[in-house]
Design a protein around this motif. Structure first.
Motif, PDB file in Angstrom:
ATOM      1  N   TYR A 199       0.983  -0.967   0.536  1.00  0.00           N
ATOM      2  CA  TYR A 199      -0.091  -0.057   0.049  1.00  0.00           C
ATOM      3  C   TYR A 199       0.572   1.193   0.297  1.00  0.00           C
ATOM      4  CZ  TYR A 199      -3.832  -3.309   0.576  1.00  0.00           C
ATOM      5  OH  TYR A 199      -5.197  -3.952   1.058  1.00  0.00           O
TER       6      TYR A 199
ATOM      7  N   PHE B 205      -5.565   4.378   5.537  1.00  0.00           N
ATOM      8  CA  PHE B 205      -5.209   2.705   6.078  1.00  0.00           C
ATOM      9  C   PHE B 205      -6.067   2.028   6.919  1.00  0.00           C
ATOM     10  CE2 PHE B 205      -2.792  -2.095   6.228  1.00  0.00           C
ATOM     11  CZ  PHE B 205      -3.947  -2.558   5.010  1.00  0.00           C
TER      12      PHE B 205
ATOM     13  N   ASN C  55      -7.479   2.961   0.919  1.00  0.00           N
ATOM     14  CA  ASN C  55      -6.503   1.684   1.287  1.00  0.00           C
ATOM     15  C   ASN C  55      -7.295   0.995   2.420  1.00  0.00           C
ATOM     16  OD1 ASN C  55      -4.891   1.944  -0.596  1.00  0.00           O
ATOM     17  ND2 ASN C  55      -3.225   2.790   0.366  1.00  0.00           N
TER      18      ASN C  55
END
Length: 223
Positions: free
Chosen positions: A73, A142, A171
């Motif tokens: 990521y 994230f 993400n």
């Protein structure tokens, strides 16, 4: 949304005797499940016949997962990360070893887990529910949830998936238990003590589409 396997190596490293667990004379499945669902000492650090049998930090175990997430990521210093169902925070701690300077947060329904979390990050962890995340919209770079969401009934699973989508900028990654055939279904039933969402991969994908979850995912199977 993509299927990305980041957890199966860890999952498969644990030997399991499914019949012994479901037939244990001291902690038969119903008793073990009743104790485990309190999310207290018995779930984390009680007898192995109930659940983890002592959930302790193991050097390097979660670091490889953290590193894989960072690389996939593109996570960097200053990024905000949320662990939904963080437990004692071991994976979050290992993030600090891979990329110093990340802004880490974790939330878990278990007060016992938070009180007994890794000391280095305990102040970043919160007791709370995945169905109502106490964070602003689009706050995290994230968001991930590992082996947590299958513990929710359908009405709470719906809320939790929508909440994860809400608080993330982009993400996201979810790993849940699933089954592809009758043998894996039986093994899952024998081994689990807290699972409520017994879904095939196709059913999980229906849930993702139904709730607008746009992140990545993977499944754990009991083969």
């Amino acid at each position: 949304m993509a299927y990305i396997d980041l957890l199966s190596a860890i999952h498969k490293s644990t030997p399991r005797d499914y019949l012994a667990r479901v037939n244990d004379p001291d902690y038969p499945k119903a008793k073990a499940a009743e104790l485990a669902k309190k999310w207290d000492f018995d779930y984390w650090d009680g007898d192995r016949k109930i659940c983890y049998g002592g959930y302790r930090y193991m050097e390097g175990r979660w670091e490889k997962v953290a590193r894989a997430m960072v690389e996939h990521y593109g996570l960097k210093e200053g990024d905000r990360i949320l662990d939904v169902g963080c437990g004692k925070g071991f994976l979050l701690y290992d993030f600090t070893r891979v990329v110093p300077g990340l802004e880490l947060s974790g939330i878990d329904i278990s007060r016992y887990a938070i009180e007994n979390a890794k000391e280095e990050i305990k102040d970043r962890l919160t007791v709370g529910n995945a169905t109502s995340l106490p964070y602003p919209d689009n706050y995290f770079d994230f968001v991930y949830s590992i082996t947590t969401l299958h513990n929710l009934y359908c009405y709470d699973l719906d809320k939790a998936l929508r909440e994860i989508e809400r608080v993330s900028k982009k993400n996201k990654y979810i790993c849940v238990e699933s089954y592809r055939n009758e043998e894996e279904k039986a093994n899952l039933l024998y081994w689990q003590v807290t699972c409520e969402a017994f879904n095939t991969p196709e059913e999980w994908e229906w849930w993702f589409e139904h709730t607008g979850y746009s992140g990545d995912h993977s499944f754990i199977y009991f083969e």
